[in-house]
Design a protein around this motif. Structure first.
Motif, mmCIF file in Angstrom:
data_model
loop_
_atom_site.group_PDB
_atom_site.id
_atom_site.type_symbol
_atom_site.label_atom_id
_atom_site.label_comp_id
_atom_site.label_asym_id
_atom_site.label_seq_id
_atom_site.Cartn_x
_atom_site.Cartn_y
_atom_site.Cartn_z
ATOM 1 N N SER A 194 0.832 -1.203 0.000
ATOM 2 C CA SER A 194 0.000 0.000 0.000
ATOM 3 C C SER A 194 0.868 1.257 0.000
ATOM 4 C CB SER A 194 -0.932 -0.002 1.208
ATOM 5 O OG SER A 194 -0.192 -0.066 2.421
ATOM 6 N N SER A 195 1.955 1.223 0.759
ATOM 7 C CA SER A 195 2.847 2.368 0.828
ATOM 8 C C SER A 195 3.596 2.556 -0.487
ATOM 9 C CB SER A 195 3.844 2.186 1.980
ATOM 10 O OG SER A 195 4.797 3.220 1.990
ATOM 11 N N ILE A 196 4.117 1.460 -1.043
ATOM 12 C CA ILE A 196 4.852 1.531 -2.300
ATOM 13 C C ILE A 196 3.946 2.037 -3.424
ATOM 14 C CG2 ILE A 196 5.855 0.093 -4.126
ATOM 15 C CD1 ILE A 196 7.837 0.649 -1.966
ATOM 16 N N ARG A 197 2.717 1.519 -3.468
ATOM 17 C CA ARG A 197 1.769 1.940 -4.512
ATOM 18 C C ARG A 197 1.515 3.448 -4.429
ATOM 19 N NH1 ARG A 197 -2.257 -0.740 -2.945
ATOM 20 N NH2 ARG A 197 -1.899 -2.639 -4.163
ATOM 21 N N ARG A 198 1.309 3.953 -3.239
ATOM 22 C CA ARG A 198 1.050 5.381 -3.061
ATOM 23 C C ARG A 198 2.251 6.223 -3.502
ATOM 24 N NH1 ARG A 198 0.145 5.038 1.793
ATOM 25 N NH2 ARG A 198 2.113 5.734 2.679
ATOM 26 N N ARG A 199 3.440 5.801 -3.147
ATOM 27 C CA ARG A 199 4.635 6.571 -3.499
ATOM 28 C C ARG A 199 4.911 6.547 -5.002
ATOM 29 N NH1 ARG A 199 8.969 4.557 0.966
ATOM 30 N NH2 ARG A 199 7.475 4.020 2.590
ATOM 31 N N LEU A 200 4.695 5.384 -5.621
ATOM 32 C CA LEU A 200 4.952 5.293 -7.055
ATOM 33 C C LEU A 200 3.910 6.054 -7.871
ATOM 34 C CD1 LEU A 200 6.259 1.637 -7.492
ATOM 35 C CD2 LEU A 200 7.544 3.778 -7.605
ATOM 36 N N ARG A 201 2.701 6.109 -7.378
ATOM 37 C CA ARG A 201 1.694 6.941 -8.055
ATOM 38 C C ARG A 201 2.110 8.409 -7.992
ATOM 39 N NH1 ARG A 201 -3.984 4.281 -5.783
ATOM 40 N NH2 ARG A 201 -4.062 2.484 -7.235
ATOM 41 N N GLN A 202 2.619 8.837 -6.835
ATOM 42 C CA GLN A 202 3.100 10.208 -6.715
ATOM 43 C C GLN A 202 4.261 10.457 -7.674
ATOM 44 O OE1 GLN A 202 4.076 10.477 -2.563
ATOM 45 N NE2 GLN A 202 1.971 10.907 -1.919
ATOM 46 N N ALA A 203 5.173 9.488 -7.743
ATOM 47 C CA ALA A 203 6.323 9.629 -8.639
ATOM 48 C C ALA A 203 5.868 9.728 -10.098
ATOM 49 C CB ALA A 203 7.276 8.449 -8.461
ATOM 50 N N ARG A 204 4.945 8.866 -10.485
ATOM 51 C CA ARG A 204 4.457 8.865 -11.867
ATOM 52 C C ARG A 204 3.845 10.218 -12.232
ATOM 53 N NH1 ARG A 204 -0.405 8.288 -13.691
ATOM 54 N NH2 ARG A 204 -1.238 7.426 -11.751
ATOM 55 N N GLU A 205 3.031 10.753 -11.311
ATOM 56 C CA GLU A 205 2.366 12.024 -11.591
ATOM 57 C C GLU A 205 3.361 13.184 -11.615
ATOM 58 O OE1 GLU A 205 -0.586 12.330 -8.582
ATOM 59 O OE2 GLU A 205 -1.803 10.648 -9.350
ATOM 60 N N GLN A 206 4.239 13.245 -10.618
ATOM 61 C CA GLN A 206 5.134 14.390 -10.505
ATOM 62 C C GLN A 206 6.260 14.369 -11.530
ATOM 63 O OE1 GLN A 206 6.343 15.439 -6.509
ATOM 64 N NE2 GLN A 206 4.433 14.661 -5.640
ATOM 65 N N LEU A 207 6.666 13.165 -11.961
ATOM 66 C CA LEU A 207 7.730 13.065 -12.952
ATOM 67 C C LEU A 207 7.190 13.061 -14.378
ATOM 68 C CD1 LEU A 207 10.042 10.443 -11.183
ATOM 69 C CD2 LEU A 207 10.330 12.929 -11.265
#
Length: 277
Positions: free
Chosen positions: A34-47
């Motif tokens: 759950s934590s990894i999914r949330r962080r990678l979604r943030q990375a995908r959007e911001q990058l």
């Protein structure tokens, strides 16, 4: 449709984590999904990537992107003397035991950008233990370690640091330990004279010496159960009998197979003491 998207996304995430491990030897595969999914979604959007698969392709073929990935995958949220009652308990309950040792080794595991490390160094200086103590500050993120070693923080954070220091039972003024300039708080370089900064992964690395105190706070909450157990095993192996382990307020040894190696020392502050041999 949403369910199908999430299943595909989870496949993408697992493939990306495998890629990071096999290409760069950073292992996030046992972190809580759950934590990894949330962080990678943030990375995908911001990058600015359309998919996590696109991020995987980029990080595999462009090593310079690794730092960006580590910035999202490792948690860099800290403050000096965070949870002042924890440091008050260290000062009042743990330090009297540590005074009995002629020399000390303290391990700040997952030190992030260094705020917790410097909190311990200042506390030990105020209690007259700094000169006999070697501090090990470790993290898997080289950028965070560089920030920790620099000891420079935004000036607007100093007010909170100062309040925390006072609430933790701090002696004197926190301003004794820093100078200011260009909207930055610059910690005195003398605070680093007994510190060893090193990269270390609780996922893949082993212990590197005997420590009298290990503080690993708000790190294991991002691990799955097996990885939490591995980390506690490392702490058990590095602590001598009567050594101390400090965890975050939401962390516990209750479900660990290594729990029988510890007793609760200060229950409310999640400070444990090693028992047995």
């Amino acid at each position: 449709m949403t369910e199908t998207f999430e299943k595909v996304e989870d496949i993408e995430i697992r493939l990306l984590l495998e890629a990071l491990y096999h290409r760069y030897h950073y292992d996030f595969r046992s972190y809580a999904m759950s934590s990894i999914r949330r962080r990678l979604r943030q990375a995908r959007e911001q990058l600015g990537f359309a998919t996590i698969s696109a991020m995987q392709e980029r990080v595999l073929h462009h090593p310079e992107m690794l730092d960006d990935m580590l910035r999202f995958l490792t948690v860099q949220v800290s403050e000096m003397f965070r949870d002042p009652s924890y440091f008050a308990a260290i000062r009042e309950k743990v330090v009297p035991h540590l005074r009995t040792y002629p020399s000390l080794k303290i391990w700040i595991a997952g030190c992030s950008s260094g705020e917790e490390l410097y909190s311990f160094v200042i506390l030990f200086r105020e209690e007259g233990l700094e000169e006999r103590t070697l501090f090990y500050a470790t993290d898997i993120n080289p950028e965070a370690l560089a920030q920790a070693e620099a000891g420079i923080y935004d000036i607007e954070r100093v007010r909170l640091f100062t309040e925390n220091h006072l609430d933790s039972g701090g002696k004197g003024s926190l301003s004794d330990y820093y100078t200011t300039g260009y909207n930055r708080c610059i910690l005195d370089k003398s605070l680093r004279r007994n510190v060893v900064f090193s990269d270390h992964s609780l996922v893949t690395d082993q212990v590197f010496g005997e420590m009298q105190l290990v503080s690993c706070r708000n790190v294991m909450i991002y691990f799955d159960r097996d990885l939490q157990d591995r980390a506690v095993g490392l702490f058990r192996d590095t602590l001598p009998r009567n050594g101390f382990l400090g965890l975050g307020s939401k962390e516990t040894l209750r479900f660990s197979t290594h729990a029988d190696g510890f007793r609760e020392f200060v229950r409310d502050e999640k400070i444990y003491q090693r028992i047995g041999s």
